[in-house]
Design a protein around this motif. Structure first.
Motif, PDB file in Angstrom:
ATOM      1  N   THR A  82       0.830  -1.195   0.000  1.00 40.77           N
ATOM      2  CA  THR A  82       0.000   0.000   0.000  1.00 40.77           C
ATOM      3  C   THR A  82       0.865   1.245   0.000  1.00 40.77           C
ATOM      4  OG1 THR A  82      -1.897  -1.021   0.968  1.00 40.77           O
ATOM      5  CG2 THR A  82      -1.664   1.277   1.392  1.00 40.77           C
ATOM      6  N   SER A  83       0.915   1.994   1.072  1.00 38.80           N
ATOM      7  CA  SER A  83       1.661   3.243   1.052  1.00 38.80           C
ATOM      8  C   SER A  83       3.091   3.028   1.494  1.00 38.80           C
ATOM      9  CB  SER A  83       0.989   4.245   1.990  1.00 38.80           C
ATOM     10  OG  SER A  83       1.093   3.804   3.309  1.00 38.80           O
ATOM     11  N   THR A  84       3.941   3.997   1.174  1.00 40.81           N
ATOM     12  CA  THR A  84       5.323   3.906   1.617  1.00 40.81           C
ATOM     13  C   THR A  84       5.409   3.979   3.137  1.00 40.81           C
ATOM     14  OG1 THR A  84       5.526   6.286   1.323  1.00 40.81           O
ATOM     15  CG2 THR A  84       6.196   4.905  -0.499  1.00 40.81           C
ATOM     16  N   ASP A  85       4.426   4.535   3.760  1.00 38.03           N
ATOM     17  CA  ASP A  85       4.357   4.599   5.212  1.00 38.03           C
ATOM     18  C   ASP A  85       2.929   4.246   5.618  1.00 38.03           C
ATOM     19  OD1 ASP A  85       5.051   7.156   7.745  1.00 38.03           O
ATOM     20  OD2 ASP A  85       4.243   5.130   7.882  1.00 38.03           O
TER      21      ASP A  85
ATOM     22  N   GLN B 229      -0.214   8.684  -2.468  1.00 38.50           N
ATOM     23  CA  GLN B 229       0.671   7.594  -2.859  1.00 38.50           C
ATOM     24  C   GLN B 229       1.514   8.030  -4.049  1.00 38.50           C
ATOM     25  OE1 GLN B 229       0.786   4.822  -1.099  1.00 38.50           O
ATOM     26  NE2 GLN B 229      -0.715   5.767   0.238  1.00 38.50           N
ATOM     27  N   PRO B 230       2.690   7.398  -4.226  1.00 35.61           N
ATOM     28  CA  PRO B 230       3.485   7.700  -5.410  1.00 35.61           C
ATOM     29  C   PRO B 230       2.698   7.365  -6.670  1.00 35.61           C
ATOM     30  CG  PRO B 230       4.748   6.415  -3.803  1.00 35.61           C
ATOM     31  CD  PRO B 230       3.314   6.420  -3.348  1.00 35.61           C
ATOM     32  N   GLU B 231       2.892   8.140  -7.698  1.00 29.14           N
ATOM     33  CA  GLU B 231       2.218   7.857  -8.956  1.00 29.14           C
ATOM     34  C   GLU B 231       2.749   6.550  -9.523  1.00 29.14           C
ATOM     35  OE1 GLU B 231      -0.202   9.368 -10.762  1.00 29.14           O
ATOM     36  OE2 GLU B 231      -0.538  10.547  -8.970  1.00 29.14           O
TER      37      GLU B 231
ATOM     38  N   ASN C 217      10.966  -5.076  -0.054  1.00 31.02           N
ATOM     39  CA  ASN C 217      10.057  -5.709   0.910  1.00 31.02           C
ATOM     40  C   ASN C 217      10.793  -6.411   2.044  1.00 31.02           C
ATOM     41  OD1 ASN C 217       7.845  -4.846  -0.514  1.00 31.02           O
ATOM     42  ND2 ASN C 217       7.177  -6.879  -1.168  1.00 31.02           N
ATOM     43  N   ARG C 218      11.940  -6.990   1.728  1.00 30.39           N
ATOM     44  CA  ARG C 218      12.668  -7.757   2.751  1.00 30.39           C
ATOM     45  C   ARG C 218      13.134  -6.883   3.903  1.00 30.39           C
ATOM     46  NH1 ARG C 218      18.303  -9.075  -0.552  1.00 30.39           N
ATOM     47  NH2 ARG C 218      19.000  -6.914  -0.760  1.00 30.39           N
ATOM     48  N   ASP C 219      13.260  -5.583   3.639  1.00 29.84           N
ATOM     49  CA  ASP C 219      13.693  -4.656   4.690  1.00 29.84           C
ATOM     50  C   ASP C 219      12.516  -3.987   5.395  1.00 29.84           C
ATOM     51  OD1 ASP C 219      16.427  -5.093   4.036  1.00 29.84           O
ATOM     52  OD2 ASP C 219      16.244  -3.680   2.362  1.00 29.84           O
ATOM     53  N   HIS C 220      11.317  -4.384   5.035  1.00 30.38           N
ATOM     54  CA  HIS C 220      10.119  -3.757   5.610  1.00 30.38           C
ATOM     55  C   HIS C 220       9.095  -4.831   5.980  1.00 30.38           C
ATOM     56  CE1 HIS C 220      11.249   0.429   4.677  1.00 30.38           C
ATOM     57  NE2 HIS C 220      11.862  -0.109   3.641  1.00 30.38           N
TER      58      HIS C 220
ATOM     59  N   ASP D  22       8.176   0.433  -9.746  1.00 33.49           N
ATOM     60  CA  ASP D  22       9.426   0.181 -10.478  1.00 33.49           C
ATOM     61  C   ASP D  22      10.588   0.201  -9.498  1.00 33.49           C
ATOM     62  OD1 ASP D  22      11.097  -0.339 -12.548  1.00 33.49           O
ATOM     63  OD2 ASP D  22      10.787   1.547 -13.615  1.00 33.49           O
ATOM     64  N   ALA D  23      10.384  -0.420  -8.342  1.00 30.47           N
ATOM     65  CA  ALA D  23      11.359  -0.392  -7.249  1.00 30.47           C
ATOM     66  C   ALA D  23      11.671   1.052  -6.877  1.00 30.47           C
ATOM     67  CB  ALA D  23      12.633  -1.145  -7.636  1.00 30.47           C
ATOM     68  N   ASP D  24      10.684   1.940  -7.087  1.00 28.68           N
ATOM     69  CA  ASP D  24      10.849   3.360  -6.824  1.00 28.68           C
ATOM     70  C   ASP D  24      10.192   3.771  -5.511  1.00 28.68           C
ATOM     71  OD1 ASP D  24       8.331   2.763  -7.744  1.00 28.68           O
ATOM     72  OD2 ASP D  24       8.262   4.355  -9.259  1.00 28.68           O
ATOM     73  N   ARG D  25       9.899   2.799  -4.680  1.00 28.51           N
ATOM     74  CA  ARG D  25       9.319   3.064  -3.366  1.00 28.51           C
ATOM     75  C   ARG D  25       9.927   2.065  -2.398  1.00 28.51           C
ATOM     76  NH1 ARG D  25       3.116   2.405  -4.498  1.00 28.51           N
ATOM     77  NH2 ARG D  25       2.948   2.412  -2.231  1.00 28.51           N
ATOM     78  N   PRO D  26       9.926   2.369  -1.096  1.00 28.52           N
ATOM     79  CA  PRO D  26      10.619   1.500  -0.137  1.00 28.52           C
ATOM     80  C   PRO D  26      10.095   0.074  -0.104  1.00 28.52           C
ATOM     81  CG  PRO D  26      10.154   3.631   0.859  1.00 28.52           C
ATOM     82  CD  PRO D  26       9.420   3.599  -0.446  1.00 28.52           C
TER      83      PRO D  26
END
Length: 302
Positions: free
Chosen positions: A54-57, A64-66, A96-99, A156-160
């Motif tokens: 969902t969201s970066t936080d 949300q990021p576009e 994802n592995r870090d979150h 595109d791996a452009d979010r955490p």
């Protein structure tokens, strides 16, 4: 070991007739098979499940990021897919592995609740599913854009991390996509080989209602399965789908919440050495992208 993620020169999609695409699904009387699910965890998969994030936080209420759009700002060429919109959903996210806390958060999938996303699987040598899905998605985007399609990626791996499974569905819905394809690779037992396409079941409950997309998604999935087998030379799954290359599921939020035609594609089993040798090959990944592009093009040209 190093892995080459740079795409070879692309070639234009070469759509087959509907009959040829469907015939390719069953190359012999028993030439089709099923597989595991992509974004979310499947019963036969030892890896964590999940559709998207969902969201970066998760505590943020900001925008949300576009969703990532086309690879460049250049005008698209005119082609058979001009005017069509395709959303590509790369399964998981390398971050994802870090979150783990964030992706373990439960989200509503209409018929219940499920983890926001998962880390995905990997080969025994450590080639991550999230890397594989991004690479194939980039190749697929280039092929579809060459045919004139407007292409968006859910990330595109452009979010955490993520996006979550519910957001992945929402991105396709809001884009009013003509087709959505979620790219994955399975994590099943050694000896389990081949690809399969996951289709949405007839589901209605909460915010989920797939009644309007079941038939169209099945058509999209059958065409992809036929072209994927033909182009990659891979056989349908020998462990899921009863030798059809197709598997219908009602427990995946990315499908349950979709209001546009959508399928998941498990391109192979990363835990089997023979399949892993294909999945880690740049030339085979280009074939995989071409098979997906041909199937999508066949569906959209109908």
């Amino acid at each position: 070991m190093p892995y080459d993620d740079s795409p070879p020169p692309t070639r234009r999609a070469r759509p087959l007739s509907v009959a040829a695409a469907l015939a390719a699904v069953c190359l012999t009387a028993a030439g089709c098979g099923g597989g595991q699910e992509p974004g979310e965890a499947g019963a036969a998969s030892p890896r964590p499940g999940g559709d998207a994030a969902t969201s970066t936080d998760p505590t943020s209420t900001g925008k949300q990021p576009e969703p990532t759009a086309s690879a460049s700002a250049k005008p698209l060429p005119k082609g058979p897919l001009t005017g069509r919109t395709v959303v590509i959903d790369p399964g998981h996210n390398p971050g994802n592995r870090d979150h783990t806390r964030e992706i373990n958060r439960q989200v509503d999938i209409g018929t219940g609740r499920k983890e926001c996303d998962t880390t995905g699987t990997a080969t025994n040598d450590g080639y991550a599913e999230a890397r594989f899905t991004l690479d194939v998605s980039h190749r697929l985007r280039a092929l579809l854009e060459a045919e004139g399609a407007r292409v968006r990626l859910t990330h595109d791996a452009d979010r955490p991390f993520g996006p979550c499974i519910d957001e992945r569905a929402r991105i396709g819905n809001e884009a009013k996509a003509d087709a959505v394809v979620s790219v994955h690779a399975d994590g099943s037992a050694v000896g389990n080989r081949g690809f399969h396409v996951i289709l949405p079941a007839g589901v209605k409950g909460g915010g989920a209602d797939t009644s309007k997309i079941v038939k169209s998604s099945a058509d999209l999935g059958a065409r992809i399965a036929g072209h994927f087998a033909r182009t990659t030379g891979s056989a349908p799954s020998n462990y899921i789908g009863g030798n059809t290359g197709l598997n219908t599921r009602g427990d995946l939020g990315g499908l349950n919440l979709s209001t546009v035609p959508k399928v998941f594609v498990e391109c192979g089993n990363m835990r089997d050495p023979k399949d892993a040798a294909l999945l880690t090959s740049a030339s085979w990944r280009q074939k995989a992208a071409q098979g997906l592009a041909d199937g999508i093009t066949s569906y959209l040209k109908g």
